[in-house]
Design an enzyme around this catalytic site. Structure first.
Site, PDB file in Angstrom:
ATOM      1  N   ASP A  63       4.994   0.822  -4.983  1.00  0.00           N
ATOM      2  CA  ASP A  63       4.397   0.058  -5.461  1.00  0.00           C
ATOM      3  C   ASP A  63       3.860  -1.490  -5.521  1.00  0.00           C
ATOM      4  OD1 ASP A  63       2.642  -0.312  -8.319  1.00  0.00           O
ATOM      5  OD2 ASP A  63       4.055   1.156  -9.115  1.00  0.00           O
ATOM      6  N   GLU A 120       0.779  -1.401   0.190  1.00  0.00           N
ATOM      7  CA  GLU A 120      -0.188   0.041   0.324  1.00  0.00           C
ATOM      8  C   GLU A 120       0.809   0.988   0.646  1.00  0.00           C
ATOM      9  OE1 GLU A 120      -3.268   0.351  -0.325  1.00  0.00           O
ATOM     10  OE2 GLU A 120      -2.347   2.838  -0.291  1.00  0.00           O
ATOM     11  N   ASP A 151      -8.713   1.182  -7.361  1.00  0.00           N
ATOM     12  CA  ASP A 151      -8.579   2.220  -8.209  1.00  0.00           C
ATOM     13  C   ASP A 151      -9.196   1.974  -9.607  1.00  0.00           C
ATOM     14  OD1 ASP A 151      -7.411   3.761  -6.398  1.00  0.00           O
ATOM     15  OD2 ASP A 151      -5.859   3.042  -6.190  1.00  0.00           O
TER      16      ASP A 151
END
Ligand SMILES: C[S@@+](CC[C@H](N)C(=O)[O-])C[C@H]1O[C@@H](n2cnc3c(N)ncnc32)[C@H](O)[C@@H]1O
Length: 243
Positions: free
Chosen positions: A123, A96, A146
């Site tokens: 990442d 995260e 997302d």
């Protein structure tokens, strides 16, 4: 399984860096628990990127060899903490990039005395190909990634064919990739990119039943309240072709 080598992940990232400001309880949780749960990872050009030669000895980090579960985009740990607690026989690694969310996760892990989780503040799309051996991951979780709705932003979506190449290489022979999203366009995009991937098999041949152990997170609740349908998907690694 495909014998194609994983393509290097492009530089476009699947997240937006937001403020790193923490509230008081997050700052306290960080102070108390970061040393226990955060893994040191050699960084690349950005502070969320993983150096190309970075390595982590996961067995040493956890102090034991155990089946490895990886979550990318664990947010505040709403799924991670209870799901990892329910799988004490596994080592669970979460990635995260949003520090306040990681701090909230640390607080929950400490409160619940969960010992089988480690967190990488980098990442996850770069960490996966660089920090894990091929065939070493028992489960990968990507829940409510997302959605990146605009066509010009689709290249930022975590789930695509390029990422699927990496996942297929890293999954253990019976390993599975569990996904969930409340955005229909992203759910259909996932099917479009993963169903025909030569290294993956859609376990249910279509949508998966809701994963019972996955709690309803803030993102799922928000999607349901807005009248959206949540889609789960499960893929397993395709067997290597027989000679
Ligand atoms: C919409 S939230 C969902 C969080 C969590 N999975 C849940 O269901 O509650 C997506 C999270 O993924 C993180 N994220 C997105 N791309 C990432 C990446 N490549 N590596 C690590 N974290 C990422 C974002 O910072 C954000 O916290």
């Amino acid at each position: 399984m495909t014998s194609r080598p994983p393509r290097p992940r492009r530089d476009v990232v699947s997240f937006v860096r937001r403020s790193t400001r923490m509230n008081e309880s997050q700052a306290k949780a960080w102070e108390r628990h970061a040393a226990t749960y955060l893994v040191e990872i050699a960084r690349g050009a950005m502070d969320t990127s993983v150096a190309p030669d970075a390595t982590v000895d996961w067995a040493a980090e956890f102090g034991r060899e155990a089946p490895l579960i990886v979550e990318i985009g664990s947010g505040a740990g709403d799924s991670l903490v209870p799901m990892a607690a329910g799988r004490p026989e596994c080592n669970v690694v979460a990635f995260e990039v949003f520090e306040p969310a990681v701090a909230s996760t640390l607080g929950r892990l400490g409160r619940d005395a969960v010992t089988n989780v480690r967190i990488g503040l980098v990442d996850g799309a770069q960490a996966l190909p660089r920090l894990f051996d091929d065939g070493s991951i028992t489960e990968l979780w990507t829940f409510f990634a997302d959605p990146w709705h605009k066509t010009r932003h689709h290249k930022r979506r975590l789930v695509d064919a390029e990422f699927a190449d990496v996942v297929a290489a890293k999954l253990a022979p019976s390993g599975v990739w569990r996904l969930a999203t409340d955005w229909e366009d992203y759910a259909l995009w996932m099917r479009e990119h993963l169903d025909d991937h030569p290294g993956l098999v859609n376990v249910h041949g279509g949508w998966a039943p809701r994963l019972a152990e996955r709690p309803v997170t803030k993102y799922e609740a928000r999607g349901l309240a807005a009248g959206r349908t949540v889609h789960d998907l499960t893929y397993r690694r395709a067997d290597a072709p027989q000679d």
